[in-house]
Design a protein around this motif. Structure first.
Motif, PDB file in Angstrom:
ATOM      1  N   LEU A  50     -34.972  56.125  80.071  1.00 26.51           N
ATOM      2  CA  LEU A  50     -33.827  56.290  79.175  1.00 26.51           C
ATOM      3  C   LEU A  50     -32.559  56.011  79.957  1.00 26.51           C
ATOM      4  O   LEU A  50     -32.290  56.671  80.962  1.00 26.51           O
ATOM      5  CB  LEU A  50     -33.784  57.713  78.610  1.00 26.51           C
ATOM      6  N   ALA A 114     -34.779  58.798  83.864  1.00 28.58           N
ATOM      7  CA  ALA A 114     -33.519  58.537  83.162  1.00 28.58           C
ATOM      8  C   ALA A 114     -32.502  58.042  84.176  1.00 28.58           C
ATOM      9  O   ALA A 114     -32.544  58.414  85.360  1.00 28.58           O
ATOM     10  CB  ALA A 114     -33.009  59.793  82.473  1.00 28.58           C
ATOM     11  N   ALA A 133     -30.639  65.598  79.671  1.00 30.89           N
ATOM     12  CA  ALA A 133     -31.439  64.664  80.471  1.00 30.89           C
ATOM     13  C   ALA A 133     -32.679  65.365  81.012  1.00 30.89           C
ATOM     14  O   ALA A 133     -33.793  64.815  80.984  1.00 30.89           O
ATOM     15  CB  ALA A 133     -30.596  64.105  81.610  1.00 30.89           C
ATOM     16  N   LEU A 143     -34.071  61.851  87.349  1.00 31.80           N
ATOM     17  CA  LEU A 143     -32.776  61.373  86.869  1.00 31.80           C
ATOM     18  C   LEU A 143     -32.027  60.797  88.057  1.00 31.80           C
ATOM     19  O   LEU A 143     -31.876  61.462  89.083  1.00 31.80           O
ATOM     20  CB  LEU A 143     -31.959  62.521  86.272  1.00 31.80           C
TER      21      LEU A 143
END
Length: 261
Positions: A50, A114, A133, A143
């Motif tokens: 993402l 992400a 997130a 992340l």
């Protein structure tokens, strides 16, 4: 100022930003920040990712070219429209959606990783964005995001140059004062004056955090810090782009990766 008001500013910036960035004038992105980010990024082949705050999709497309299965969101529908036009021109299988980073429209434990390319610093509700997130990542997912460097993107900042025009220091001040929506007006410095003439300046709300605030927010959210980098341009890069010499004097960007436990 909340994320919805910030989105309206970025919607107004999006057309000119896309025009100038795609013309090659976002030189700190193209020659320093993005290459360093991808040099730090783990292997993402076959992983679902993402991209949060994707803008016009430049870095999202680079993610997809690394054979990740990419979904991307941005609060600006104008940016998403530009990104989708490029996806139509050169399909990479990217799913673009208009959405806010503080209200992600995805189930828990959805993505393997992400990213946030210079986007988290533009979100006033920083804690909510990091929590979202974390929520949509699978256990063990990571992340990775970039911001302007908190130590050198301060309320007071001045570039000090010698008689040859070379930066020898960056004067900073008010590091501990968090800006909360102060508007900065600017255009890419690399764009020639004749091109910038007549274009409206970007109006970007600024939300500054100290290094300790960023790191502690990540830890409190449940991320285990895994990697931190402060990229600088090589001598070869500066010979090709002399206007980037100042980025060898102090760190302009901070890259952070955390992993969900």
């Amino acid at each position: 100022m909340d994320h919805e008001e910030v989105g309206r500013f970025w919607n107004a910036n999006a057309d000119v930003w896309t025009k100038l960035a795609r013309a090659g004038f976002d030189v700190y992105r193209d020659f320093l920040n993005t290459p360093a980010f991808f040099a730090m990024l783990p292997d993402v082949i076959g992983l679902s990712g993402l991209d949060i705050g994707c803008g016009e999709g430049h870095n999202t497309r680079l993610l997809a070219q690394r054979r990740a299965l990419v979904t991307a969101i941005d609060i600006s529908e104008v940016f998403i429209a530009h990104a989708e036009q490029e996806e139509e021109r050169e399909p990479l299988g990217i799913d673009y959606r208009v959405a806010s980073a503080v209200e992600l429209p995805f189930d828990d434990d959805t993505f393997d990783f992400a990213t946030g390319f210079m986007s988290f610093m533009d979100i006033p509700e920083t804690d909510r964005a990091l929590a979202e997130a974390h929520r949509v990542l699978k256990p063990g997912g990571f992340l990775q995001f970039s911001t302007t460097h908190p130590c050198f993107d301060t309320p007071h900042r001045r570039n000090l140059r010698d008689e040859n025009g070379l930066t020898y220091a960056i004067e900073v001040g008010d590091y501990f004062r968090n800006l909360d929506g102060e508007i900065s007006e600017w255009l890419f410095g690399a764009a020639p004056p004749e091109l910038k003439q007549g274009l409206p300046k970007f109006k970007t709300p600024r939300f500054t955090r100290t290094v300790s605030q960023w790191l502690n927010l990540l830890i409190e959210t449940g991320f285990q810090l895994e990697r931190i980098e402060e990229p600088r341009p090589t001598d070869e890069t500066v010979r090709a782009r002399p206007d980037m010499q100042d980025a060898q004097i102090v760190a302009y960007f901070l890259h952070i990766r955390g992993r969900k436990q």
